[in-house]
Structures are given as C-alpha cells and as structure tokens.
Design a protein around this motif. Structure first.
Motif, PDB file in Angstrom:
ATOM      1  N   VAL A 153       0.832  -1.202   0.000  1.00 42.16           N
ATOM      2  CA  VAL A 153       0.000   0.000   0.000  1.00 42.16           C
ATOM      3  C   VAL A 153       0.866   1.251   0.000  1.00 42.16           C
ATOM      4  O   VAL A 153       0.521   2.257  -0.626  1.00 42.16           O
ATOM      5  N   LEU A 154       2.014   1.204   0.651  1.00 38.51           N
ATOM      6  CA  LEU A 154       2.883   2.373   0.703  1.00 38.51           C
ATOM      7  C   LEU A 154       3.772   2.506  -0.536  1.00 38.51           C
ATOM      8  O   LEU A 154       4.053   3.620  -0.976  1.00 38.51           O
ATOM      9  N   CYS A 155       4.216   1.411  -1.109  1.00 34.68           N
ATOM     10  CA  CYS A 155       5.157   1.462  -2.227  1.00 34.68           C
ATOM     11  C   CYS A 155       4.481   1.578  -3.592  1.00 34.68           C
ATOM     12  O   CYS A 155       5.049   2.189  -4.505  1.00 34.68           O
ATOM     13  N   LEU A 156       3.323   1.005  -3.759  1.00 36.61           N
ATOM     14  CA  LEU A 156       2.666   1.014  -5.061  1.00 36.61           C
ATOM     15  C   LEU A 156       2.363   2.426  -5.569  1.00 36.61           C
ATOM     16  O   LEU A 156       2.655   2.721  -6.732  1.00 36.61           O
ATOM     17  N   PRO A 157       1.830   3.330  -4.749  1.00 38.23           N
ATOM     18  CA  PRO A 157       1.627   4.700  -5.262  1.00 38.23           C
ATOM     19  C   PRO A 157       2.937   5.397  -5.622  1.00 38.23           C
ATOM     20  O   PRO A 157       2.992   6.142  -6.608  1.00 38.23           O
ATOM     21  N   ALA A 158       3.990   5.151  -4.870  1.00 40.24           N
ATOM     22  CA  ALA A 158       5.280   5.783  -5.171  1.00 40.24           C
ATOM     23  C   ALA A 158       5.825   5.286  -6.505  1.00 40.24           C
ATOM     24  O   ALA A 158       6.337   6.071  -7.315  1.00 40.24           O
ATOM     25  N   VAL A 159       5.720   3.997  -6.754  1.00 43.72           N
ATOM     26  CA  VAL A 159       6.202   3.437  -8.019  1.00 43.72           C
ATOM     27  C   VAL A 159       5.352   3.945  -9.177  1.00 43.72           C
ATOM     28  O   VAL A 159       5.876   4.293 -10.241  1.00 43.72           O
ATOM     29  N   THR A 160       4.054   4.036  -8.984  1.00 44.81           N
ATOM     30  CA  THR A 160       3.151   4.513 -10.031  1.00 44.81           C
ATOM     31  C   THR A 160       3.439   5.972 -10.387  1.00 44.81           C
ATOM     32  O   THR A 160       3.537   6.328 -11.561  1.00 44.81           O
ATOM     33  N   VAL A 161       3.587   6.808  -9.386  1.00 41.21           N
ATOM     34  CA  VAL A 161       3.873   8.229  -9.626  1.00 41.21           C
ATOM     35  C   VAL A 161       5.243   8.387 -10.292  1.00 41.21           C
ATOM     36  O   VAL A 161       5.419   9.221 -11.179  1.00 41.21           O
ATOM     37  N   SER A 162       6.201   7.574  -9.890  1.00 38.11           N
ATOM     38  CA  SER A 162       7.527   7.639 -10.508  1.00 38.11           C
ATOM     39  C   SER A 162       7.466   7.262 -11.983  1.00 38.11           C
ATOM     40  O   SER A 162       8.094   7.916 -12.823  1.00 38.11           O
ATOM     41  N   TYR A 163       6.713   6.226 -12.327  1.00 42.33           N
ATOM     42  CA  TYR A 163       6.596   5.810 -13.728  1.00 42.33           C
ATOM     43  C   TYR A 163       5.858   6.862 -14.551  1.00 42.33           C
ATOM     44  O   TYR A 163       6.238   7.130 -15.697  1.00 42.33           O
TER      45      TYR A 163
END
Length: 74
Positions: free
Chosen positions: A9-19
C-alpha cells in the motif's frame, strides 16, 4: 502477511507516480526489435517504422485517455 500488505500500500503509489513522471519526461524509448545500434534492419522494422524509437506503454495510455476525455467533452 499484514506487513506485506502495508508495504504494498505504501510502495505502489510511489512506483506509479515515478513511472508517470518518467513517461512525461521521456515518452520515447528505444525499439526492442531493432535497437539504436543496428541500422541494417531499421528500414524494415514494423515496430518503430525505421526510427529506432517507439512510445512507451505509459505514454500510449496517457494519449489514449487524453483523446477519450477530449472527444467526450466536445
């Protein structure tokens, strides 16, 4: 198991925004079929039409949804 869910839940939004940011900064990637180094096959490459570059998947999705929004609000 609970810590794995919290981590996702914490890492998925960060990876999505980075991509998304990466696709906005650099929307074109090298062609996987012919690549930037080989020029012999480049004229016959159907993937990139001989340019050696092709749009990233994220960029294609962005353009698709932008056109969908534009056509729906006219």
């Amino acid at each position: 198991m609970g810590s794995l869910i919290v981590l996702l839940v914490l890492c998925l939004p960060a990876v999505t925004v980075s991509y998304i940011g990466f696709c906005l900064v650099s929307p074109w990637g090298t062609c996987r079929r012919c690549g930037p180094a080989t020029t012999a096959n480049r004229r016959t490459c159907r993937t990139c039409d001989g340019t050696g570059m092709r749009p990233r998947i994220g960029w294609r999705l962005y353009v698709h949804f932008r056109r969908l929004h534009r056509d729906g609000t006219r």
